[in-house]
Design an enzyme around this catalytic site. Structure first.
Site, PDB file in Angstrom:
ATOM      1  CB  SER A  18       0.744 -19.497   3.482  1.00  0.00           C
ATOM      2  OG  SER A  18      -0.545 -19.973   3.153  1.00  0.00           O
ATOM      3  CE1 TYR A  66       2.091 -19.554  -1.665  1.00  0.00           C
ATOM      4  CE2 TYR A  66       0.531 -20.817  -0.349  1.00  0.00           C
ATOM      5  CZ  TYR A  66       1.134 -19.619  -0.665  1.00  0.00           C
ATOM      6  OH  TYR A  66       0.788 -18.478   0.031  1.00  0.00           O
TER       7      TYR A  66
HETATM    8  P1  NAP Z   1      -0.662 -10.918  -5.079  1.00  0.00           P
HETATM    9  O1  NAP Z   1      -1.907 -10.138  -4.879  1.00  0.00           O
HETATM   10  O2  NAP Z   1      -0.584 -11.935  -6.154  1.00  0.00           O
HETATM   11  O3  NAP Z   1       0.563  -9.886  -5.204  1.00  0.00           O
HETATM   12  C1  NAP Z   1       1.841 -10.415  -5.382  1.00  0.00           C
HETATM   13  C2  NAP Z   1       2.849  -9.319  -5.292  1.00  0.00           C
HETATM   14  O4  NAP Z   1       4.155  -9.936  -5.349  1.00  0.00           O
HETATM   15  C3  NAP Z   1       2.795  -8.331  -6.447  1.00  0.00           C
HETATM   16  O5  NAP Z   1       3.208  -7.082  -5.961  1.00  0.00           O
HETATM   17  C4  NAP Z   1       3.806  -8.912  -7.423  1.00  0.00           C
HETATM   18  O6  NAP Z   1       4.425  -7.942  -8.271  1.00  0.00           O
HETATM   19  C5  NAP Z   1       4.844  -9.447  -6.468  1.00  0.00           C
HETATM   20  N1  NAP Z   1       5.656 -10.512  -7.030  1.00  0.00           N
HETATM   21  C6  NAP Z   1       5.255 -11.690  -7.559  1.00  0.00           C
HETATM   22  N2  NAP Z   1       6.311 -12.404  -7.970  1.00  0.00           N
HETATM   23  C7  NAP Z   1       7.404 -11.634  -7.716  1.00  0.00           C
HETATM   24  C8  NAP Z   1       8.774 -11.812  -7.931  1.00  0.00           C
HETATM   25  N3  NAP Z   1       9.268 -12.924  -8.514  1.00  0.00           N
HETATM   26  N4  NAP Z   1       9.604 -10.821  -7.542  1.00  0.00           N
HETATM   27  C9  NAP Z   1       9.139  -9.692  -6.973  1.00  0.00           C
HETATM   28  N5  NAP Z   1       7.840  -9.480  -6.740  1.00  0.00           N
HETATM   29  C10 NAP Z   1       6.988 -10.444  -7.117  1.00  0.00           C
HETATM   30  O7  NAP Z   1      -0.291 -11.712  -3.728  1.00  0.00           O
HETATM   31  P2  NAP Z   1      -0.830 -11.573  -2.220  1.00  0.00           P
HETATM   32  O8  NAP Z   1      -2.063 -12.363  -2.087  1.00  0.00           O
HETATM   33  O9  NAP Z   1      -0.809 -10.169  -1.791  1.00  0.00           O
HETATM   34  O10 NAP Z   1       0.304 -12.404  -1.467  1.00  0.00           O
HETATM   35  C11 NAP Z   1       1.406 -11.791  -0.835  1.00  0.00           C
HETATM   36  C12 NAP Z   1       2.088 -12.835   0.032  1.00  0.00           C
HETATM   37  O11 NAP Z   1       1.140 -13.361   0.963  1.00  0.00           O
HETATM   38  C13 NAP Z   1       2.637 -14.027  -0.750  1.00  0.00           C
HETATM   39  O12 NAP Z   1       3.867 -14.438  -0.188  1.00  0.00           O
HETATM   40  C14 NAP Z   1       1.579 -15.089  -0.538  1.00  0.00           C
HETATM   41  O13 NAP Z   1       2.110 -16.389  -0.649  1.00  0.00           O
HETATM   42  C15 NAP Z   1       1.147 -14.769   0.871  1.00  0.00           C
HETATM   43  N6  NAP Z   1      -0.182 -15.299   1.213  1.00  0.00           N
HETATM   44  C16 NAP Z   1      -1.289 -14.861   0.563  1.00  0.00           C
HETATM   45  C17 NAP Z   1      -2.533 -15.383   0.905  1.00  0.00           C
HETATM   46  C18 NAP Z   1      -3.810 -14.957   0.243  1.00  0.00           C
HETATM   47  O14 NAP Z   1      -4.841 -15.605   0.455  1.00  0.00           O
HETATM   48  N7  NAP Z   1      -3.798 -13.882  -0.552  1.00  0.00           N
HETATM   49  C19 NAP Z   1      -2.619 -16.347   1.914  1.00  0.00           C
HETATM   50  C20 NAP Z   1      -1.467 -16.765   2.549  1.00  0.00           C
HETATM   51  C21 NAP Z   1      -0.252 -16.232   2.197  1.00  0.00           C
HETATM   52  P3  NAP Z   1       3.812  -7.603  -9.741  1.00  0.00           P
HETATM   53  O15 NAP Z   1       2.628  -6.707  -9.472  1.00  0.00           O
HETATM   54  O16 NAP Z   1       4.909  -6.891 -10.463  1.00  0.00           O
HETATM   55  O17 NAP Z   1       3.413  -8.888 -10.353  1.00  0.00           O
END
Ligand code: NAP
Length: 250
Positions: A145, A159
Site C-alpha cells: 500500500s 496498517y
Molecule cells: P476489500 O474490498 O475489503 O476486499 C477484501 C478481500 O479480502 C475480500 O475478498 C475479503 O473476503 C478478503 N479477506 C479479508 N480478510 C480476510 C482474511 N482474514 N482471510 C482471507 N480473506 C480475507 O479490500 P481491497 O480494497 O480490495 O484490498 C485488497 C488489498 O489491497 C488489501 O491487502 C489492501 O490492504 C490493499 N490495498 C487497498 C487499497 C484501497 O484503497 N482499496 C489501497 C492500498 C492497498 P470476504 O469477502 O470473505 O470478506
C-alpha cells in the site's frame, strides 16, 4: 487434463482480488478464489469467470489462521494439481484511531492477517513452485500500500506498518529464491475505490481523498489488476524484488 497455469488469489472475492481473479482468468489462468466469510461474493466471481469460459474454484480460508492456510493450499493441490502463481491480496484495515488508542487485539489481528498470513501463504507457494522443491517455477505478487510511504497518521498507522513489513518481505524473499524460478514482487495501490474504506468506517474515503491525489481521482480495482497481471506474466521475466506504485501519482 488442462495444462493451463493455476493462480491462487487470497481475498479474491471482492475489490482488487476479484478484479485480479477475473482478469487472470481472461488471460488463461485457472483461478483459486479465496475468501474469508462472504461465500456469495466468491461464488459470484467464480460464476463470472465460468460464464466467460474460464475455470475457477472458491476456497474459504481465513489467512489469519495458519491451519486454514494449509487446508487452502491442499484444496488447490487436490482440485488443480499444480500451482504457478500466488497473489497475496487479502488484507484488512480497522477504524480510524491514534496509535495511543489502539488495543493489543487490534494490532495483533492486523499483523496476523496482513503480515503473518502473507508470509505463510508465500511459504506454502514456495514449497510448491520453487525448483529447489521440485516445482517448475512461478511468481508471487504481494499487495502492499502507499500507506507505507504516507504512514496513515490518525487513521491506521498499524496498517501502514503492516504493509511496510510486506515491502521488506518482498525484497528479502525475492533475493532468497531468485535462482529457484520464482519471482516475487509487490504493488503499492494508492486510494482504490473498493469496500475496504467502508470496512474502516469511512465509506466515502475514496471519493473524499480525490483532491489529494495528483490525478484527482481514486483508482479502480481493474487498474491495479492490470499491474498485478503484468508482474505475474513472462513480460516481467527479469523483474523480481520490485515494488510498483499504482497510485495516480500520490
Ligand atoms: P476489500 O474490498 O475489503 O476486499 C477484501 C478481500 O479480502 C475480500 O475478498 C475479503 O473476503 C478478503 N479477506 C479479508 N480478510 C480476510 C482474511 N482474514 N482471510 C482471507 N480473506 C480475507 O479490500 P481491497 O480494497 O480490495 O484490498 C485488497 C488489498 O489491497 C488489501 O491487502 C489492501 O490492504 C490493499 N490495498 C487497498 C487499497 C484501497 O484503497 N482499496 C489501497 C492500498 C492497498 P470476504 O469477502 O470473505 O470478506
Amino acid at each position: 487434463m488442462s495444462e493451463a497455469p493455476v493462480l491462487l488469489v487470497t481475498g479474491g472475492s471482492r475489490g482488487i482480488g476479484a478484479a485480479v481473479s477475473k482478469l487472470a482468468a481472461r488471460q488463461g489462468w485457472r483461478v483459486a478464489v479465496n475468501y474469508a466469510s462472504n461465500k456469495a461474493a466468491a461464488d459470484a466471481v467464480v460464476d463470472a469467470i465460468s460464464a466467460d469460459g474460464g475455470e475457477a474454484l472458491a476456497v474459504r480460508a481465513d489467512v489469519g489462521n495458519a491451519d486454514d492456510i494449509v487446508s487452502m493450499f491442499e484444496t488447490v493441490d487436490r482440485h488443480f494439481g499444480r500451482l504457478d502463481g500466488l497473489v497475496n491480496n487479502a488484507g484488512i484495515v480497522d477504524v480510524a484511531q491514534r496509535v495511543d488508542e489502539m488495543s493489543v487485539d487490534r494490532i495483533e489481528r492486523m499483523m496476523r492477517v496482513n503480515v503473518t498470513g502473507s508470509i505463510l501463504c508465500a511459504a506454502e507457494a514456495v514449497r510448491r513452485m520453487s525448483r529447489k522443491h521440485g516445482g517448475s517455477g512461478g511468481a508471487i505478487v504481494n499487495i502492499s500500500s502507499m500507506a507505507v510511504i504516507i504512514g496513515s497518521p490518525s487513521q491506521y498507522v498499524d496498517y501502514a506498518a503492516s504493509k511496510a513489513a510486506i515491502d521488506t518481505f518482498t525484497i528479502g524473499l525475492a533475493r532468497e529464491i531468485a535462482t529457484e524460478g520464482v519471482r516475487v514482487n509487490a504493488i503499492r495501490p494508492g486510494i482504490i475505490d473498493t469496500d475496504i474504506h467502508a470496512s474502516g468506517g469511512l465509506a466515502d474515503r475514496a471519493r473524499d481523498m480525490a483532491p489529494n491525489i495528483p490525478m484527482q481521482r481514486p483508482g479502480t480495482a481493474e487498474e491495479v489488476a492490470d499491474a498485478v497481471l503484468y508482474l505475474l506474466s513472462p513480460a516481467a521475466s527479469y523483474v523480481t524484488g520490485s515494488i510498483l506504485n499504482v497510485s495516480g501519482g500520490r
